[in-house]
Design a protein around this motif. Structure first.
Motif, PDB file in Angstrom:
ATOM      1  N   GLY A  56      38.916 -22.157 114.560  1.00  0.00           N
ATOM      2  CA  GLY A  56      38.698 -23.311 115.427  1.00  0.00           C
ATOM      3  C   GLY A  56      38.172 -24.502 114.661  1.00  0.00           C
ATOM      4  N   ALA A  57      37.239 -24.269 113.733  1.00  0.00           N
ATOM      5  CA  ALA A  57      36.688 -25.361 112.934  1.00  0.00           C
ATOM      6  C   ALA A  57      37.759 -25.957 112.026  1.00  0.00           C
ATOM      7  CB  ALA A  57      35.511 -24.849 112.104  1.00  0.00           C
ATOM      8  N   THR A  58      38.567 -25.111 111.415  1.00  0.00           N
ATOM      9  CA  THR A  58      39.608 -25.592 110.506  1.00  0.00           C
ATOM     10  C   THR A  58      40.635 -26.438 111.239  1.00  0.00           C
ATOM     11  OG1 THR A  58      39.305 -23.605 109.152  1.00  0.00           O
ATOM     12  CG2 THR A  58      41.318 -24.881 108.789  1.00  0.00           C
ATOM     13  N   GLN A  59      40.970 -26.037 112.443  1.00  0.00           N
ATOM     14  CA  GLN A  59      41.897 -26.846 113.240  1.00  0.00           C
ATOM     15  C   GLN A  59      41.301 -28.218 113.545  1.00  0.00           C
ATOM     16  OE1 GLN A  59      42.386 -24.034 116.439  1.00  0.00           O
ATOM     17  NE2 GLN A  59      44.271 -23.158 115.572  1.00  0.00           N
ATOM     18  N   LEU A  60      39.999 -28.248 113.859  1.00  0.00           N
ATOM     19  CA  LEU A  60      39.341 -29.528 114.107  1.00  0.00           C
ATOM     20  C   LEU A  60      39.325 -30.384 112.843  1.00  0.00           C
ATOM     21  CD1 LEU A  60      37.626 -31.464 115.835  1.00  0.00           C
ATOM     22  CD2 LEU A  60      35.608 -30.193 115.054  1.00  0.00           C
ATOM     23  N   PHE A  61      38.966 -29.806 111.706  1.00  0.00           N
ATOM     24  CA  PHE A  61      38.928 -30.574 110.454  1.00  0.00           C
ATOM     25  C   PHE A  61      40.299 -31.166 110.139  1.00  0.00           C
ATOM     26  CE2 PHE A  61      35.659 -27.216 108.832  1.00  0.00           C
ATOM     27  CZ  PHE A  61      34.717 -27.694 109.718  1.00  0.00           C
ATOM     28  N   THR A  62      41.323 -30.365 110.348  1.00  0.00           N
ATOM     29  CA  THR A  62      42.687 -30.827 110.046  1.00  0.00           C
ATOM     30  C   THR A  62      43.069 -32.001 110.940  1.00  0.00           C
ATOM     31  OG1 THR A  62      43.294 -28.581 109.376  1.00  0.00           O
ATOM     32  CG2 THR A  62      45.089 -30.108 109.861  1.00  0.00           C
ATOM     33  N   GLN A  63      42.704 -31.918 112.222  1.00  0.00           N
ATOM     34  CA  GLN A  63      42.999 -33.019 113.143  1.00  0.00           C
ATOM     35  C   GLN A  63      42.256 -34.288 112.725  1.00  0.00           C
ATOM     36  OE1 GLN A  63      41.928 -31.523 116.986  1.00  0.00           O
ATOM     37  NE2 GLN A  63      43.535 -29.956 117.000  1.00  0.00           N
ATOM     38  N   LEU A  64      41.004 -34.146 112.337  1.00  0.00           N
ATOM     39  CA  LEU A  64      40.224 -35.310 111.908  1.00  0.00           C
ATOM     40  C   LEU A  64      40.853 -35.953 110.673  1.00  0.00           C
ATOM     41  CD1 LEU A  64      36.572 -33.955 112.358  1.00  0.00           C
ATOM     42  CD2 LEU A  64      37.695 -35.736 113.715  1.00  0.00           C
ATOM     43  N   ARG A  65      41.314 -35.135 109.749  1.00  0.00           N
ATOM     44  CA  ARG A  65      41.907 -35.661 108.523  1.00  0.00           C
ATOM     45  C   ARG A  65      43.274 -36.279 108.779  1.00  0.00           C
ATOM     46  NH1 ARG A  65      43.751 -31.341 104.205  1.00  0.00           N
ATOM     47  NH2 ARG A  65      45.383 -31.197 105.807  1.00  0.00           N
ATOM     48  N   GLU A  66      44.114 -35.571 109.515  1.00  0.00           N
ATOM     49  CA  GLU A  66      45.494 -36.010 109.659  1.00  0.00           C
ATOM     50  C   GLU A  66      45.664 -37.108 110.713  1.00  0.00           C
ATOM     51  OE1 GLU A  66      47.761 -35.047 107.598  1.00  0.00           O
ATOM     52  OE2 GLU A  66      46.383 -33.641 106.627  1.00  0.00           O
ATOM     53  N   LEU A  67      44.925 -37.009 111.813  1.00  0.00           N
ATOM     54  CA  LEU A  67      45.121 -37.964 112.899  1.00  0.00           C
ATOM     55  C   LEU A  67      44.212 -39.187 112.796  1.00  0.00           C
ATOM     56  CD1 LEU A  67      45.509 -35.527 115.934  1.00  0.00           C
ATOM     57  CD2 LEU A  67      47.287 -36.514 114.477  1.00  0.00           C
ATOM     58  N   GLU A  68      43.046 -39.028 112.196  1.00  0.00           N
ATOM     59  CA  GLU A  68      42.100 -40.142 112.114  1.00  0.00           C
ATOM     60  C   GLU A  68      41.860 -40.628 110.699  1.00  0.00           C
ATOM     61  OE1 GLU A  68      38.437 -39.432 114.135  1.00  0.00           O
ATOM     62  OE2 GLU A  68      39.377 -38.407 115.846  1.00  0.00           O
ATOM     63  N   GLY A  69      42.335 -39.876 109.716  1.00  0.00           N
ATOM     64  CA  GLY A  69      42.052 -40.237 108.333  1.00  0.00           C
ATOM     65  C   GLY A  69      40.576 -40.091 107.991  1.00  0.00           C
ATOM     66  N   TYR A  70      39.902 -39.193 108.677  1.00  0.00           N
ATOM     67  CA  TYR A  70      38.462 -39.015 108.492  1.00  0.00           C
ATOM     68  C   TYR A  70      38.189 -38.142 107.276  1.00  0.00           C
ATOM     69  CZ  TYR A  70      33.646 -37.503 109.451  1.00  0.00           C
ATOM     70  OH  TYR A  70      32.300 -37.219 109.359  1.00  0.00           O
ATOM     71  N   HIS A  71      37.366 -38.669 106.360  1.00  0.00           N
ATOM     72  CA  HIS A  71      36.947 -37.935 105.163  1.00  0.00           C
ATOM     73  C   HIS A  71      35.449 -38.135 104.995  1.00  0.00           C
ATOM     74  CE1 HIS A  71      40.981 -36.992 103.477  1.00  0.00           C
ATOM     75  NE2 HIS A  71      41.325 -38.065 104.180  1.00  0.00           N
ATOM     76  N   PRO A  72      34.647 -37.153 105.353  1.00  0.00           N
ATOM     77  CA  PRO A  72      33.198 -37.328 105.224  1.00  0.00           C
ATOM     78  C   PRO A  72      32.776 -37.338 103.752  1.00  0.00           C
ATOM     79  CG  PRO A  72      33.710 -35.069 105.852  1.00  0.00           C
ATOM     80  CD  PRO A  72      35.002 -35.827 105.895  1.00  0.00           C
ATOM     81  N   ASP A  73      31.737 -38.108 103.462  1.00  0.00           N
ATOM     82  CA  ASP A  73      31.150 -38.054 102.122  1.00  0.00           C
ATOM     83  C   ASP A  73      30.405 -36.746 101.920  1.00  0.00           C
ATOM     84  OD1 ASP A  73      31.776 -40.812 101.214  1.00  0.00           O
ATOM     85  OD2 ASP A  73      30.511 -41.352 102.927  1.00  0.00           O
ATOM     86  N   LEU A  74      29.796 -36.255 103.006  1.00  0.00           N
ATOM     87  CA  LEU A  74      28.977 -35.047 102.950  1.00  0.00           C
ATOM     88  C   LEU A  74      29.207 -34.205 104.193  1.00  0.00           C
ATOM     89  CD1 LEU A  74      25.813 -36.998 102.003  1.00  0.00           C
ATOM     90  CD2 LEU A  74      26.452 -34.972 100.705  1.00  0.00           C
TER      91      LEU A  74
END
Length: 405
Positions: free
Chosen positions: A76-94
């Motif tokens: 579930g977490a990996t699916q959320l991370f993938t959506q944040l990266r692919e759909l929003e371009g979200y890349h956290p510094d930390l």
């Protein structure tokens, strides 16, 4: 600076640090497990995401539970991370993740350039690593359960840039090879909020007590043997027979947070009320309350009991000390790390009900000596754990980690 906090249950120990960062210009996102996806942003600009994961239906006899739960949570977490990266371009510094439930296992696979800190609370073991001795006999099922619970925890060490643990005692539970990689980083306590108030009174819509009442308090998440609740109640029963001039206030859910679950209609609170000869008119048991009311309980307390078996230290212990409580604590390793007997609190053998009752009685009778211990307790927390100091050091640490990335 963009930071993503990961936890199984709400903000928990990350709440105050996350809010401090948000108020100091960081872009803060928090993700946790929930029954259905959601996306909200609060007044401080903290975005909270919830992703679905399996219900917590652990069974004491199911040694496969920990791995199965971690695997499903990680998915579930990996699916959320993938959506944040692919759909929003979200890349956290930390990313700072509370580990053990699988929630942070794929952080570095999704965001290879992100700095990742794994926050470790506990290692499940029957071994005292410092003495190389087994502590107690365990069934084969219990041994296997512990080994499987530790697999998601140990797996974090191969991907995390840093591994944090909040106390020295909790770090001591890890095998030496893993412990060598742990850094002791306190959570921090908001001592501006958790502060003494000599005028505090119990005056709520759910309970009102006379102003100068001697008040014995006990506050934790659940009522359970691991936190010494049955022992506390036995001491209350003894003390009620010795003196009639005090009230006892328990603030907790009658449920088990740590240890074997009881039947839905059973609870350690119910068991204590049934088994002990208690004056119910002077015993007040209430469920969890809003933080402001919880603080008022601490501030009004004459003697506050905090017991625990050797396990994770509740942050409520430091909150009580910051609020100026006279803490009567169990003479166990996690409490001894924080409290010096008769200096910053009082330590007792929590299994000796006569000793516990005697020390509570002493506290009620010696207000001058108690006042000095209360002041020492708050001073100790201000020196070592005050949130402003701890949070500023953490923020500087995190910036340096990203800069050196």
């Amino acid at each position: 600076m963009r930071i993503l906090f990961l936890h199984r249950n709400q903000p928990a120990q990350f709440e105050f640090f996350a809010r401090w960062l948000a108020q100091n210009g960081w872009q803060v996102t928090f993700a946790h497990v929930g029954p259905a996806p959601s996306d909200t942003t609060d007044a401080d600009g903290i975005r909270t995401l919830r992703f679905p994961a399996p219900p917590d239906e652990r069974r004491a006899d199911d040694y496969r539970y920990a791995l199965d739960y971690a695997a499903q949570t990680a998915l579930g977490a990996t699916q959320l991370f993938t959506q944040l990266r692919e759909l929003e371009g979200y890349h956290p510094d930390l990313v700072l993740a509370h580990v053990g439930w699988g929630i942070g296992l794929t952080v570095r696979q999704i965001w290879p350039a992100t700095r990742y800190i794994a926050y470790h609370e506990w290692y499940y073991t029957d071994v005292d690593w410092d003495r190389s001795k087994r502590e107690r006999p365990m069934t084969p099922e219990a041994l296997l359960t512990n080994r499987l619970r530790n697999l998601p925890i140990s797996a974090e060490f191969d991907s995390a840039d840093r591994n944090w643990c909040p106390t020295g005692f909790q770090a001591s539970r890890f095998p030496p090879a893993l412990r060598a990689r742990l850094e002791i980083v306190p959570d921090g306590v908001d001592c501006g909020f958790h502060r003494p108030d000599p005028e505090a009174r119990i005056d709520f819509d759910w309970l009102r007590l006379p102003g100068r009442t001697k008040l014995l308090t006990y506050a934790t998440r659940g009522l359970e043997p691991l936190r010494g609740f049955p022992q506390f109640m036995r001491a209350v029963a003894l003390l009620q027979k010795r003196r009639a001039d005090f009230e006892t206030l328990v603030v907790a859910q009658d449920s088990v947070s740590y240890g074997p679950r009881l039947a839905e209609d059973d609870g350690w609170g119910k068991r204590a009320l049934k088994a002990l000869d208690l004056d119910r008119g002077r015993l007040h048991m209430h469920g969890l309350k809003p933080r402001a009311e919880y603080l008022r309980v601490l501030q009004a307390s004459s003697a506050h009991v905090y017991f625990t078996e050797p396990f994770v230290t509740s942050w409520s212990l430091l909150e009580a000390m910051a609020a100026g409580c006279l803490v009567i604590g169990s003479h166990t390793a996690p409490v001894r790390e924080v409290i010096e007997d008769m200096q910053t609190g009082i330590l007792v053998d929590m299994d000796e009900s006569d000793e516990v009752a005697e020390m509570i009685d002493w506290v009620f009778e010696h207000p001058a000596e108690v006042a000095a211990i209360r002041a020492n307790a708050r001073a100790h927390v201000l020196e070592r754990f005050e949130a402003g100091k701890v949070f500023a050091r953490k923020a500087a640490y995190l910036r340096a980690l990203v800069a050196g990335g």
